[in-house]
Design an enzyme around this catalytic site. Structure first.
Site, PDB file in Angstrom:
ATOM      1  N   ARG A 254       5.419  10.857 -25.188  1.00 22.41           N
ATOM      2  CA  ARG A 254       5.286   9.402 -25.384  1.00 22.41           C
ATOM      3  C   ARG A 254       4.208   8.470 -25.444  1.00 22.41           C
ATOM      4  NH1 ARG A 254       5.240   6.200 -19.696  1.00 22.41           N
ATOM      5  NH2 ARG A 254       2.783   5.831 -20.711  1.00 22.41           N
ATOM      6  N   HIS A 258       4.417   2.906 -22.055  1.00 21.13           N
ATOM      7  CA  HIS A 258       6.025   3.393 -21.131  1.00 21.13           C
ATOM      8  C   HIS A 258       6.371   1.449 -21.947  1.00 21.13           C
ATOM      9  CE1 HIS A 258       8.719   3.047 -18.158  1.00 21.13           C
ATOM     10  NE2 HIS A 258       8.545   1.633 -18.239  1.00 21.13           N
ATOM     11  N   TYR A 267      -3.766   5.484 -16.520  1.00 24.29           N
ATOM     12  CA  TYR A 267      -3.189   6.937 -15.656  1.00 24.29           C
ATOM     13  C   TYR A 267      -3.308   8.283 -16.383  1.00 24.29           C
ATOM     14  CZ  TYR A 267       0.633   5.184 -17.605  1.00 24.29           C
ATOM     15  OH  TYR A 267       2.050   4.866 -18.765  1.00 24.29           O
TER      16      TYR A 267
HETATM   17  C1  LIG Z   1      16.504   3.166  -9.766  1.00 21.97           C
HETATM   18  C2  LIG Z   1      15.327   2.973 -10.969  1.00 21.97           C
HETATM   19  N1  LIG Z   1      14.103   2.930 -10.024  1.00 21.97           N
HETATM   20  C3  LIG Z   1      12.670   2.069 -10.785  1.00 21.97           C
HETATM   21  C4  LIG Z   1      12.418   2.257 -12.103  1.00 21.97           C
HETATM   22  C5  LIG Z   1      11.343   1.281 -12.986  1.00 21.97           C
HETATM   23  N2  LIG Z   1      10.854   2.465 -13.705  1.00 21.97           N
HETATM   24  C6  LIG Z   1      11.522   1.819 -15.242  1.00 21.97           C
HETATM   25  S1  LIG Z   1      11.536   3.070 -15.489  1.00 21.97           S
HETATM   26  C7  LIG Z   1      10.611   3.727 -15.021  1.00 21.97           C
HETATM   27  C8  LIG Z   1      10.791   4.820 -15.860  1.00 21.97           C
HETATM   28  C9  LIG Z   1      11.231   6.206 -16.448  1.00 21.97           C
HETATM   29  O1  LIG Z   1      11.031   7.455 -16.335  1.00 21.97           O
HETATM   30  P1  LIG Z   1      12.275   8.642 -17.545  1.00 21.97           P
HETATM   31  O2  LIG Z   1      13.861   8.726 -16.708  1.00 21.97           O
HETATM   32  O3  LIG Z   1      10.858   9.549 -17.589  1.00 21.97           O
HETATM   33  O4  LIG Z   1      12.223   7.547 -18.715  1.00 21.97           O
HETATM   34  P2  LIG Z   1      10.946   6.395 -20.276  1.00 21.97           P
HETATM   35  O5  LIG Z   1      11.112   5.573 -19.477  1.00 21.97           O
HETATM   36  O6  LIG Z   1      10.011   7.879 -20.280  1.00 21.97           O
HETATM   37  O7  LIG Z   1      11.869   7.606 -21.021  1.00 21.97           O
HETATM   38  C10 LIG Z   1      10.965   3.879 -13.868  1.00 21.97           C
HETATM   39  C11 LIG Z   1      10.406   3.963 -12.397  1.00 21.97           C
HETATM   40  C12 LIG Z   1      13.755   1.751 -12.908  1.00 21.97           C
HETATM   41  N3  LIG Z   1      14.176   0.593 -13.656  1.00 21.97           N
HETATM   42  N4  LIG Z   1      15.146   2.138 -12.137  1.00 21.97           N
END
Ligand SMILES: Cc1ncc(C[n+]2csc(CCOP(=O)(O)OP(=O)(O)O)c2C)c(N)n1
Ligand SMILES: [Mg+2]
Lengths: 359, 325
Positions: A254, A258, A267
């Site tokens: 990435r 985010h 971080y």
């Molecule tokens: C159930 C849930 N918990 C927390 C969140 C908050 N949140 C949004 S994106 C994220 C991280 C997601 O990481 P990843 O699965 O690696 O996907 P990326 O964003 O890196 O594409 C979090 C913790 C959420 N959307 N849903």
């Protein structure tokens, strides 16, 4: 947090291609469009013209090559970060900006945050925010497709963080038991917001997790369009042949935040990002195409200008459209609204007419 | 004494509780190095280390289930759920486990877990970063539900939550995390649960609200003075336990009630208040109880300002209620 925070950069090696040159050029065009789109969307958010944005910068090769290996009848269950997939499916920048603005042309009538779009005619199921929920749904759709004897696969798109979710495990388990024609396409971009991949799981790879469910799991260099294309095409072939699901872990990075709510400097080190910038999938494919004599710097400059124009024109058109009508948020709760909701709508319209609430 | 915001007051309460008691620890997503996506845990990772400010994998059932285990063993975990909208993967652990441990063990296993989570709309968060689903939890016996609206309450009620022998869901009004500030006196201690606060006294209509609805409700109560109406505003502060005595006393005085919350109306917390008034203040009521709430739809994104109760809507309901009957 040193470089250990992310998966080791895969070494780029020349992969003999299964892609025709025309396909490579078309894939490159979509990747460049995606990058340009992301940059403009981030800028619009900074200018306060859209409320939020989560870019796919760095993940273009994985997304576009994956979508390229699928058929239009295949059902896609995206997360909020699948711009490249949406573009391959024929989604236009203007439709995306309409959604971000929630204007009158937005098919979702302004109900969802930017990035959370969906297009039924493209078999691109509407995204939600809760992480991982689409994984089981993709498996269910695959079970349904089998029952209907349709030769389609379903694809769940999700990130490294999602592999910790309830639905990831339930989805893989069901898929394994029912041998569903499902591709679990995990884009391991190194980070789940601020949590590095190696703190997400002690598993050596995310693909390893498939083993526990009796599902094949494969790691692929997500910055290599050829490797991704081949892996998805093979997984698809197995799936439609009745040989069951596959978990693919596309290792990417990435490169951006985010989302626009995030400040990655809190971080992760610039040094780590720089390592991965060297492996930018767009630069890599451009270099390959130029080396092979299929592309030139001049072609590139021309294409860049073209996609910038396309994105700028889309923004201009979307911003010129009126907002969604005020009472539209009452629609689509149920096919037939309950009387209590009908009463609320009348009350809302009265308040609107009296100027108590103002659109 | 300095002015602090609500999110700073949360941070301060967490720091003080952790300094005072080594059994207090935090767990959640992005709460460590990143300091929480709303910065509620800013600086705590540095001060207390990775063992007490635990960045967890992305699993709410993991967060809440392990917090339960820690509590059973004697620690005092404070779990952060990044948005209330994402609590549902852990809902089973709350509804089936957390809220039932004391009861199902005949009191052998109390379970003092605090779950902090930002809730509510008004930040352009759309369907999944805006919801106020306090009613699900208030409906479940075995957990307390707390909703501060000021920095002093955020601080004092959170200190109480951490000392409480039972599970507490601590809902933080994220829309006013930074927009509402106030003083939290040096050495301020825990604020007891079950005491509503009279924000503003009045004689004609009682207005009940909590959390992020307090500022628009206060504005509406000011506004109706121009309409010749004297409105009393009561901040409930804790939904469970509810300060029924204060609710009833106010309505016995005014004879009229308006209930405000941003959650949908149907089976919302306002329905409970209206029922209490119907059961126990019926003969004091001089007008129907009015509710100003979110509508019974999912939380919309682009049109959220039309969905959320605002001062104008609340003001209209107060005036209508004052003139009814
Ligand atoms: C159930 C849930 N918990 C927390 C969140 C908050 N949140 C949004 S994106 C994220 C991280 C997601 O990481 P990843 O699965 O690696 O996907 P990326 O964003 O890196 O594409 C979090 C913790 C959420 N959307 N849903
Ligand atoms: Mg990720």
């Amino acid at each position: 947090m040193a470089d250990a925070a992310a998966p080791a950069p895969p070494t780029p090696e020349a992969t003999p291609s299964d892609l025709a040159v025309d396909d490579e050029l078309a894939i490159y065009r979509v990747m460049l469009l995606a990058r340009t789109f992301d940059e403009r969307a981030l800028a619009l958010q900074r200018q306060g013209r859209i409320g939020f944005y989560a870019p796919a910068v760095g993940q273009e090769a994985a997304q576009v090559a994956c979508a390229w290996a699928l058929e239009s009848g295949d059902w896609l269950f995206p997360s909020y970060r699948e711009l490249g997939v949406a573009l391959v499916r024929g989604t236009t920048p203007e439709e995306l900006f309409d959604q971000f603005l929630g204007n009158a042309a937005d098919r979702l009538h302004g109900r969802q945050m930017p990035n959370h779009y969906g297009f039924r005619d493209r078999n691109f199921v509407v995204a939600s925010s809760p992480i991982g929920t689409q994984v089981t749904q993709a498996v269910g759709a695959a079970m349904a497709a089998v029952r209907r004897k349709d030769r389609v696969v379903t694809v769940a798109f999700f990130g490294d963080g999602a592999t910790s979710s309830n639905d990831f495990h339930a989805g893989l388990n069901f898929a394994g038991v029912f041998r569903t024609p499902t591709i679990f396409f995990c884009q391991n971009n190194g980070w789940a917001i601020s949590l590095p991949r190696e703190r997400q799981t002690a598993s050596k790879t995310l693909a390893d997790k498939a083993a526990a469910y009796g599902v094949p799991g494969l790691v692929v260099d997500g910055n290599d369009v050829h490797a991704v294309f081949r892996a998805v095409r093979d997984a698809r072939a197995r799936a439609v042949a009745g040989e069951g699901p596959t978990l693919l872990e596309a290792q990417v990075y990435r490169l951006g935040p985010h989302s626009t709510s995030d400040d990655p400097r809190r971080y992760r080190s610039e040094g780590e990002v720089d390592v991965w910038r060297q492996r930018d999938p767009i630069g890599r494919l451009r270099h390959e195409l130029i080396e092979a004599g299929h592309w030139s710097e001049a072609d590139d400059a021309k294409l860049l200008e073209e996609v910038r124009g396309e994105v700028a024109e889309a923004i201009r058109r979307s911003e010129a459209k009126p907002p969604s009508p005020p009472a539209s948020f009452f629609d689509d709760v149920l096919a037939t609204p309950p009387p209590s909701l009908e009463a609320e709508r009348r009350e809302f319209e009265r308040l609107l007419a009296e100027g108590v609430v103002k659109p | 004494m300095t002015e602090t915001t609500i999110v700073q007051a949360v941070n301060r309460a967490l720091r003080e509780a952790m300094q005072a008691d080594p059994d207090v620890l935090l767990l959640g997503e992005d709460i460590g190095v990143n300091g929480g996506v709303f910065r509620a845990t800013e600086g705590l990772f540095k001060e207390f280390g990775a063992d007490r400010v635990i960045d967890t994998p992305l699993s709410e059932t993991g967060i809440i289930g392990t917090a339960i285990g820690m509590a059973l063993y004697g620690l005092k975990p404070v779990a952060e759920i990044q948005f209330m909208d994402f609590i549902y993967p852990g809902f089973d652990q709350i509804v089936s486990e957390l809220t039932k441990f004391r009861y199902r063990s005949g009191g052998q296993y109390p379970c003092h877990v605090v779950i902090r989570t930002p809730y509510g709309g008004g930040i352009k968060g759309g369907l999944y970063h805006s919801q106020s689903t306090e009613a699900y939890f208030a409906h479940t016996p075995g957990i307390k539900v707390v909703v501060p609206s000021t920095p002093a309450d955020a601080h004092g009620l959170l200190l109480s939550a951490i000392q409480d022998p039972d599970p507490v869901l601590f809902l933080e009004p994220k829309r006013i995390y930074r927009s509402v500030s106030g003083e939290v006196p040096d050495g301020a201690g825990p604020e007891p649960f079950g005491h509503a606060r009279v924000v503003r006294e009045g004689t004609d209509v009682s207005v009940f609200a909590y959390g992020a609805m307090i500022p628009p409700a206060a504005e509406a109560c000011e506004g109706v003075a121009a309409d010749g109406v004297s409105a009393e505003l009561i901040d409930l502060r804790t939904l469970v336990p509810l300060d029924e005595a204060s609710v009833l006393a106010s309505v016995e005085k005014t004879g009229r009630a308006v209930v405000v919350h941003e959650a949908p109306r149907f089976c919302g917390f306002g329905a409970e208040l209206a029922a209490i008034l119907a059961e126990r203040a019926f003969f004091s009521l001089r007008a129907p109880v009015a509710r100003v709430t979110g509508y019974d739809t999912p939380f919309p994104y682009a049109l959220e300002q039309l969905y959320l109760p605002d001062a104008a809507r609340i003001r209209r309901a107060i005036v209508d209620t004052a003139r009814a009957g």
